[in-house]
Each structure stands twice: as structure tokens, then as C-alpha cells.
Design a protein around this motif. Structure first.
Motif, PDB file in Angstrom:
ATOM      1  N   GLU A  63       0.841  -1.193   0.000  1.00  0.00           N
ATOM      2  CA  GLU A  63       0.000   0.000   0.000  1.00  0.00           C
ATOM      3  C   GLU A  63       0.882   1.251   0.000  1.00  0.00           C
ATOM      4  O   GLU A  63       1.644   1.450   0.948  1.00  0.00           O
ATOM      5  CB  GLU A  63      -0.856  -0.001   1.248  1.00  0.00           C
ATOM      6  CG  GLU A  63      -1.875   1.097   1.247  1.00  0.00           C
ATOM      7  CD  GLU A  63      -3.257   0.531   1.445  1.00  0.00           C
ATOM      8  OE1 GLU A  63      -4.120   0.793   0.604  1.00  0.00           O
ATOM      9  OE2 GLU A  63      -3.459  -0.190   2.431  1.00  0.00           O
ATOM     10  N   ASP A  65       1.812   5.494  -0.161  1.00  0.00           N
ATOM     11  CA  ASP A  65       1.365   6.734   0.482  1.00  0.00           C
ATOM     12  C   ASP A  65       1.095   6.571   1.977  1.00  0.00           C
ATOM     13  O   ASP A  65       0.152   7.160   2.520  1.00  0.00           O
ATOM     14  CB  ASP A  65       0.114   7.306  -0.206  1.00  0.00           C
ATOM     15  CG  ASP A  65       0.362   7.653  -1.662  1.00  0.00           C
ATOM     16  OD1 ASP A  65       1.531   7.903  -2.008  1.00  0.00           O
ATOM     17  OD2 ASP A  65      -0.598   7.674  -2.447  1.00  0.00           O
ATOM     18  N   VAL A  66       1.884   5.768   2.646  1.00  0.00           N
ATOM     19  CA  VAL A  66       1.771   5.625   4.095  1.00  0.00           C
ATOM     20  C   VAL A  66       2.799   6.554   4.745  1.00  0.00           C
ATOM     21  O   VAL A  66       3.981   6.510   4.396  1.00  0.00           O
ATOM     22  CB  VAL A  66       2.028   4.165   4.527  1.00  0.00           C
ATOM     23  CG1 VAL A  66       2.059   4.049   6.045  1.00  0.00           C
ATOM     24  CG2 VAL A  66       0.963   3.246   3.935  1.00  0.00           C
ATOM     25  N   ARG A  67       2.336   7.404   5.655  1.00  0.00           N
ATOM     26  CA  ARG A  67       3.258   8.320   6.324  1.00  0.00           C
ATOM     27  C   ARG A  67       4.130   7.546   7.316  1.00  0.00           C
ATOM     28  O   ARG A  67       3.647   7.033   8.322  1.00  0.00           O
ATOM     29  CB  ARG A  67       2.472   9.404   7.054  1.00  0.00           C
ATOM     30  CG  ARG A  67       1.858  10.446   6.126  1.00  0.00           C
ATOM     31  CD  ARG A  67       0.862  11.315   6.828  1.00  0.00           C
ATOM     32  NE  ARG A  67      -0.369  10.603   7.117  1.00  0.00           N
ATOM     33  CZ  ARG A  67      -1.382  11.093   7.812  1.00  0.00           C
ATOM     34  NH1 ARG A  67      -1.303  12.294   8.330  1.00  0.00           N
ATOM     35  NH2 ARG A  67      -2.475  10.375   8.012  1.00  0.00           N
ATOM     36  N   ARG A  70       4.076   8.417  11.062  1.00  0.00           N
ATOM     37  CA  ARG A  70       2.906   8.149  11.898  1.00  0.00           C
ATOM     38  C   ARG A  70       2.607   6.659  12.008  1.00  0.00           C
ATOM     39  O   ARG A  70       1.982   6.215  12.962  1.00  0.00           O
ATOM     40  CB  ARG A  70       1.676   8.873  11.345  1.00  0.00           C
ATOM     41  CG  ARG A  70       1.770  10.392  11.487  1.00  0.00           C
ATOM     42  CD  ARG A  70       0.412  11.009  11.745  1.00  0.00           C
ATOM     43  NE  ARG A  70      -0.194  10.430  12.917  1.00  0.00           N
ATOM     44  CZ  ARG A  70      -1.379   9.842  12.924  1.00  0.00           C
ATOM     45  NH1 ARG A  70      -2.107   9.788  11.842  1.00  0.00           N
ATOM     46  NH2 ARG A  70      -1.858   9.312  14.028  1.00  0.00           N
ATOM     47  N   ARG A  71       3.026   5.886  11.036  1.00  0.00           N
ATOM     48  CA  ARG A  71       2.663   4.478  11.008  1.00  0.00           C
ATOM     49  C   ARG A  71       3.540   3.694  11.976  1.00  0.00           C
ATOM     50  O   ARG A  71       4.765   3.734  11.884  1.00  0.00           O
ATOM     51  CB  ARG A  71       2.825   3.941   9.595  1.00  0.00           C
ATOM     52  CG  ARG A  71       2.489   2.473   9.448  1.00  0.00           C
ATOM     53  CD  ARG A  71       1.000   2.199   9.721  1.00  0.00           C
ATOM     54  NE  ARG A  71       0.639   0.898   9.218  1.00  0.00           N
ATOM     55  CZ  ARG A  71       0.048   0.704   8.049  1.00  0.00           C
ATOM     56  NH1 ARG A  71      -0.272   1.713   7.268  1.00  0.00           N
ATOM     57  NH2 ARG A  71      -0.223  -0.507   7.639  1.00  0.00           N
ATOM     58  N   ARG A  72       2.911   2.982  12.890  1.00  0.00           N
ATOM     59  CA  ARG A  72       3.644   2.089  13.780  1.00  0.00           C
ATOM     60  C   ARG A  72       3.926   0.788  13.054  1.00  0.00           C
ATOM     61  O   ARG A  72       3.062   0.266  12.355  1.00  0.00           O
ATOM     62  CB  ARG A  72       2.810   1.812  15.037  1.00  0.00           C
ATOM     63  CG  ARG A  72       3.185   2.624  16.253  1.00  0.00           C
ATOM     64  CD  ARG A  72       3.011   4.104  16.099  1.00  0.00           C
ATOM     65  NE  ARG A  72       3.411   4.814  17.315  1.00  0.00           N
ATOM     66  CZ  ARG A  72       3.433   6.126  17.437  1.00  0.00           C
ATOM     67  NH1 ARG A  72       3.106   6.900  16.412  1.00  0.00           N
ATOM     68  NH2 ARG A  72       3.789   6.698  18.571  1.00  0.00           N
TER      69      ARG A  72
ATOM     70  N   PRO B  94      -4.537   2.045  12.061  1.00  0.00           N
ATOM     71  CA  PRO B  94      -3.139   2.368  11.782  1.00  0.00           C
ATOM     72  C   PRO B  94      -3.048   3.483  10.745  1.00  0.00           C
ATOM     73  O   PRO B  94      -3.826   3.508   9.795  1.00  0.00           O
ATOM     74  CB  PRO B  94      -2.567   1.069  11.210  1.00  0.00           C
ATOM     75  CG  PRO B  94      -3.554   0.021  11.516  1.00  0.00           C
ATOM     76  CD  PRO B  94      -4.881   0.667  11.713  1.00  0.00           C
ATOM     77  N   ALA B  95      -2.117   4.391  10.936  1.00  0.00           N
ATOM     78  CA  ALA B  95      -2.002   5.552  10.052  1.00  0.00           C
ATOM     79  C   ALA B  95      -1.903   5.115   8.596  1.00  0.00           C
ATOM     80  O   ALA B  95      -1.053   4.310   8.238  1.00  0.00           O
ATOM     81  CB  ALA B  95      -0.774   6.374  10.437  1.00  0.00           C
ATOM     82  N   ASP B  96      -2.782   5.642   7.776  1.00  0.00           N
ATOM     83  CA  ASP B  96      -2.785   5.423   6.335  1.00  0.00           C
ATOM     84  C   ASP B  96      -2.913   3.954   5.942  1.00  0.00           C
ATOM     85  O   ASP B  96      -2.584   3.577   4.816  1.00  0.00           O
ATOM     86  CB  ASP B  96      -1.522   6.031   5.681  1.00  0.00           C
ATOM     87  CG  ASP B  96      -1.388   7.501   5.998  1.00  0.00           C
ATOM     88  OD1 ASP B  96      -2.430   8.176   6.080  1.00  0.00           O
ATOM     89  OD2 ASP B  96      -0.256   7.969   6.196  1.00  0.00           O
ATOM     90  N   GLY B  97      -3.395   3.151   6.854  1.00  0.00           N
ATOM     91  CA  GLY B  97      -3.664   1.765   6.517  1.00  0.00           C
ATOM     92  C   GLY B  97      -4.979   1.674   5.785  1.00  0.00           C
ATOM     93  O   GLY B  97      -5.698   2.651   5.625  1.00  0.00           O
ATOM     94  N   SER B  98      -5.319   0.493   5.344  1.00  0.00           N
ATOM     95  CA  SER B  98      -6.621   0.322   4.713  1.00  0.00           C
ATOM     96  C   SER B  98      -7.230  -0.934   5.284  1.00  0.00           C
ATOM     97  O   SER B  98      -6.700  -1.553   6.186  1.00  0.00           O
ATOM     98  CB  SER B  98      -6.475   0.201   3.202  1.00  0.00           C
ATOM     99  OG  SER B  98      -5.874  -1.024   2.891  1.00  0.00           O
TER     100      SER B  98
END
Lengths: 89, 516
Positions: A63, A65-67, A70-72, B94-98
Motif C-alpha cells: 500500500e 502513500d503511508v506516512r 505516523r505508522r507504527r 493504523p495511520a494510512d492503513g486500509s
């Protein structure tokens, strides 16, 4: 909850810590940039660090465009650099 | 029986936590929404590593008992409600997850990791962030959610971070709303500022405080304002060398020029003196009227050029020096995060949300506290939050006494903030730092010369933005908006267009399909 997580960064297996952001993981691995821009392919890494600027985008589990700031990290994540505008894979 | 509407607070930093606490104490039911996985915001940021996520208690930042707390939840859009307050469109996970879109086959209905996530472990029945079960309650909480994807918390425990893998898109009606959305660093452009290794002071601080990670080995901290000092100290704390702290202004003369404002913040000055002493012990050079005017490196930062500035911040020729550095941490004060307030219909003035003495905005049922109403730091934000939370509880129908102590602290704090702003003005000479080919908008890669060309061909507001593309990228002008407005000399009205963001956070179409 295990003490360490195992993820891959551009195909290479690495260890991460629960609570760690993708950006902190990458910086800890010595990476300074992990994206290129859509227009001129400029290298980018972390900039604002708090989810505002969208510079630190990375591909997580296919996927885009994941920041990264911020993403753990989650166990088993496959993290890849992002080149320009990518579509999900 | 009268049913009181709940008080909804957006943002769990100093202002939002104080608002939640005051409203709870006044007898209101409180829902607290925050984008981060743990409370505290940017200022009370705690160490996030190596611990199971325990929901509400981290490092002094504590969600009051009884509050319906929704961490990991971004408000991606917001619209005014006819009777007051706003409808909030939320995204939890989760940030920007889907994975929220069942129709797209991305996650199964009970929230197991979807095929697109490719995870090898994770608890299949992972508990969700607690707030997503709020819609089980009857009536006025007003939560609407897609039942097919709503994750379940059978035992009420928050999930360990790495086990939360499903995104939930849901909607909440907030007839009484407190917006405490904070601020982010302002950074001014100059040649090379888009090189990897050049970061905001806030980024360096967040990495150091929450992630025990140093942004580099050899850092320069530059910009203006008292925030540079704790950032330099945090960098030391995680093992980085700080080559120099460069203050573009002349804060000592600024403070002397406003003794009233300085006196109002004596406690804060003591805190700053502590940072200064710590840096002096480590022999970190602290130079005033000095800025980084160019960053160099092949693919990432290797060195910076510094220069002395005149009082208007124009570089003084002949004063340039080059310093080796692999990290440059920049902060030129803060930009308030206004999009939620603007979407809720709140009037702004001078770039901030206009509030009355009770922190009420011009929009019925909507209160604001902290940096969006004026940059003033954590203590002022907490005082404003207490006032806003109390006023919001009153608006929700709970009889409350005026929070006299907090009101007094707000008055004092605002005097200090005014003194701080007067001591750290942005000098207009920064507009001479970027060259023609320096990017101003990082997202759309718009250089200064492109801005000028667009301004000539399409003067004014919307046409200028469309022609230049400045501010039309993913960050929606958060980084470049004010800089662009000042470089081009846009009118205040045109400059405000950069603060309007109907979609506050980009959201994936697959998740939207689920917002039924």
C-alpha cells in the motif's frame, strides 16, 4: 506481546520494536531518504515528523502513500521505498 | 429526564486533555478524539517504544476517568450541524492503513487482517480502539458507523499497537465541540531545504522523545523562538552532537523591549534558562542573528552555510560559514492547525480562530483552545482548555461555576505569548533566502520562479493557486501556504484560502466506500 517484531525493508529482514514508527526504524537503519518525488525524482525522507507534510511516504504491505512518521511498525510488515506516484500492488 | 449532549473534544494535547478533564468534572459525558496512539499531543509526547499500548496513561498525559477516548483516530472531514456543533468524519486505525472496505474485499467483517495487509501475525480478534464501540450506546452520542466492519472490544482492553490492523471509518455528531488541534512548525525555504536530513525542529523532538532516535549524528538547530533550545537538549539526550544552535532573531533585546510580557512568563523563562545552561555545559555554540541560508549535499544533507543577518533578516555579505552537518532541525515558530475550525464555520482573524472569553468561536456549539487561537505554548493551552471544557459543559446543559483560576491564567499567558511573539518576529528579509530554483511547495515541486510566473499570469487567489499548483499537493499548503502568501504578497483573503481544507486528511477511496 513479543519483545521484538520482524519486518522486511526492501526485502531485507530486520528487527523492530513495538511502538516504533516506520520512520524511526528506517533512520535507525541509517536510511535518510526512502521516497522519490513524482516530478523530478528528488529524494525525500522525514520532514515534519508529525503527519502534516506527507514527505516521508513509504509503501507498507503493497500500500503506497503511508506516512512513515505516523505508522507504527507491525510484525510481518513489508516496507518498501516509494518512487513517484505508485498504485497499490 | 433531560438528556444532555456529550462534549466532544478533538485533540489530546495539553488543551484537549484539560478540556476533557474540566468538562468531565462539570458532569458532562466526554468523547476525546486524537490522531495519536497515546495522549499528550506534541508537547507531552512520551516514550512510545517497548511498551504495550495501555490506552490512557502515558507520561503525565492522562485521559480522565470516564472519558470515551478514541486514539489513533483522525478527523478527515467535518461539517457544521444545523443546530450547532459539527458532524465529524473519523478514521480509526493504523495511520494510512486500509482494510475498512468490505465491499472491496480488503478485510473481513470482524476485523481480521485483510489480504492486502499481508501480515504474518497479529491477534485475529484484536480489540479496537475503545471509542469505536460508542455507537452501541443509545441516543445522543450520535455515532453512526458501518456495522459490518466495526471492530469489537469484548473485554474492553485496548489492543497492542501492532495487532490493530483494520481501519474503521465512522461518523460522529458533536453538537458541543471543543477543537484543540494544535500547531506544527513553520519552516522558511532556502536553497537545499528539501534535502533529506533537513527536518523540522518538531520532527527531531518527536523522534527523540517518543522513539529514542536521533535524526542525525551531527546536528544544527536553527530558526527562531524558544523551542530551539529544548530540541537541542533532546538531541543530546539521544546521543547526537549539536554543532550549533542558530537563532535568527535577537531575543534578548526583544525581551528587554517588552518587560511586561517577559514578567508574565517568569516560570517559562526559568525553564528556558535551564535549557540554556544545559547547552552551555556541553559547549554548544548559541548564536543570535544567524541563520542557515543554504543546505548542501548529494542526495542528503552534508553541510550547511550559515550567515549573520541584519535586523530585517537579510544575510550580511561576507559572513558566510560552512559547517558540516548530517541533520538540520528548523523551526520558525508554529502554524496553527485550523482546518477543522474553518470547516466547522469558525471565523478567523489574523490567522487564528477568533474566540471570546469563554473560548467560544463564532460557530454555535464550537469552542477552541490552544494554538489554533494563538501560539502561546502548553501552559496557556491547558488554561484555555480548562475554560473551553467548562464552557462546553455549560453549553451541554450542566450548571458550572466560572473557572476563575483558569481565566486568570489565560490572561497572564496571553500577555506572555504576546511578549514572546514580539521577541521572535519573523524578519521579512527571509524572502531573499530562496533562489529562483528553490522549491517553495515541496509536494508539487513548485519553485520560486514558478510562483512568480503564476502570479504574473493569474493574479489573485484561486487562479494563482491553480496556475502555480502551490499548496495543491498532499500536504494541502500546510508547509508552503504562509510562505507562498508572503513571497507573492497575496491579500489576507487569498492567503486564507491555504487554510481551507474540506478534506483534512487524505482518505483512501476504498475506506470511503464503507462510510455508509
Amino acid at each position: 506481546m513479543s519483545e521484538y517484531l520482524t519486518v522486511t525493508v526492501d526485502g531485507e529482514r530486520v528487527t523492530a520494536v513495538p511502538g516504533q514508527t516506520v520512520a524511526a526504524l528506517l533512520i535507525g537503519l541509517g536510511r535518510r531518504s526512502w521516497r522519490t518525488t513524482r516530478g523530478e525524482g528528488r529524494p525525500r525522507g522525514i520532514f515534519c515528523g508529525i503527519g502534516v507534510c506527507f514527505d516521508c511516504l513509504v509503501v507498507v504491505n503493497g500500500e503506497p502513500d503511508v506516512r512513515a512518521c505516523r505508522r507504527r511498525v507491525a510484525d510481518g510488515d513489508a516496507i518498501r521505498v516509494q518512487h513517484g506516484a505508485q498504485t497499490p500492488s | 429526564m433531560t438528556v444532555h449532549p456529550p462534549v466532544t473534544v478533538v485533540g489530546a494535547g495539553p488543551a484537549g486533555l484539560a478540556a476533557a478533564s474540566a468538562a468531565t468534572a462539570a458532569g458532562a459525558r466526554v468523547r476525546l478524539i486524537d490522531a495519536e496512539p497515546s495522549p499528550g499531543g506534541q508537547y507531552l509526547r512520551g516514550d512510545a517504544l517497548g511498551r504495550a499500548y495501555d490506552g490512557a496513561k502515558v507520561h503525565g498525559a492522562r485521559v480522565p476517568d470516564g472519558v470515551d477516548y478514541l486514539p489513533d483516530t483522525e478527523v478527515w472531514a467535518l461539517e457544521p450541524l444545523p443546530g450547532g456543533g459539527a458532524r465529524l468524519h473519523l478514521r480509526t486505525g493504523p495511520a494510512d492503513g486500509s482494510g475498512g472496505a468490505v465491499g472491496a474485499g480488503r478485510a473481513d467483517p470482524v476485523g481480521r487482517p485483510g489480504p492486502s495487509t499481508g501480515r504474518t501475525t497479529g491477534e485475529p480478534d484484536a480489540a479496537p480502539p475503545s471509542g469505536t464501540t460508542a455507537d452501541d450506546r443509545p441516543g445522543p452520542m450520535g455515532v453512526r458507523s458501518a456495522p459490518s466492519t466495526r471492530p469489537r472490544a469484548d473485554d474492553g482492553r485496548a489492543a497492542p499497537l501492532e495487532a490493530t490492523s483494520t481501519v474503521a471509518v465512522h461518523t460522529v455528531d458533536a453538537p458541543v465541540l471543543v477543537l484543540a488541534t494544535g500547531a506544527h512548525d513553520r519552516v522558511l525555504p532556502f536553497p537545499g531545504w528539501d534535502l533529506p536530513g533537513v527536518v523540522t525542529a518538531g520532527a527531531a523532538q518527536a523522534l527523540a522523545k517518543s522513539q529514542r532516535t536521533a535524526i542525525g549524528h551531527n546536528a544544527v538547530v536553527a530558526g527562531t523562538g524558544p523551542f530551539l533550545l529544548p530540541v537541542a537538549r533532546s538531541l543530546h539526550g539521544v546521543g547526537a552532537r549539536v554543532a550549533a544552535v542558530l537563532e535568527a532573531g535577537a531575543p534578548v533585546s526583544g525581551w528587554l523591549g517588552d518587560p511586561g510580557g517577559a514578567a508574565a512568563g517568569l516560570g517559562k523563562l526559568g525553564e528556558l534558562a535551564g535549557h540554556t545552561a544545559a547547552l552551555a555545559r556541553r559547549r554548544v555554540p548559541y548564536r543570535t542573528r544567524t541563520a542557515v541560508i543554504e543546505a548542501h549535499g548529494d542526495g542528503a544533507l552534508e553541510a550547511v552555510t550559515t550567515a549573520r543577518l541584519d535586523p530585517r533578516w537579510r544575510p550580511l555579505p561576507g559572513t558566510e560559514r560552512t559547517i558540516a552537518a548530517d541533520a538540520l532541525c528548523l523551526g520558525f515558530g508554529f502554524t496553527p492547525r485550523l482546518e477543522a475550525a474553518i470547516a466547522a464555520g469558525c471565523a478567523t482573524s489574523g490567522g487564528f480562530v477568533r474566540v471570546d472569553a469563554a473560548q467560544a468561536t463564532s460557530a454555535r456549539g464550537v469552542f477552541a483552545a490552544g494554538e489554533p487561537t494563538g501560539i502561546g505554548g502548553a501552559a496557556l493551552a491547558a488554561a484555555e482548555g480548562e475554560v473551553a471544557g467548562t464552557a462546553a459543559a455549560r453549553a451541554a446543559g450542566h450548571p458550572v461555576a466560572p473557572p476563575l483560576g483558569a481565566l486568570r491564567r489565560v490572561r497572564t499567558g496571553r500577555r506572555f505569548a504576546a511578549g514572546l511573539a514580539a521577541a521572535h518576529p519573523i524578519g521579512p528579509g527571509w524572502k531573499e533566502w530562496p533562489r529562483d530554483d528553490t522549491l517553495v511547495c515541496r509536494c508539487e515541486e513548485v519553485a520560486l520562479r514558478d510562483l512568480h510566473a503564476a502570479a504574473r499570469s493569474a493574479p489573485g487567489g484561486r487562479a494563482f493557486r491553480l496556475a502555480s499548483r502551490a499548496g495543491l499537493g498532499l500536504c494541502q499548503g500546510r508547509v508552503c501556504g504562509r510562505n507562498t502568501a508572503e513571497l507573492i504578497g497575496l491579500t489576507d483573503e487569498d492567503a486564507r484560502r491555504f487554510d481551507r481544507r474540506p478534506i483534512a486528511v487524505p482518505i483512501r477511496l476504498g475506506d470511503l466506500a464503507d462510510d455508509t
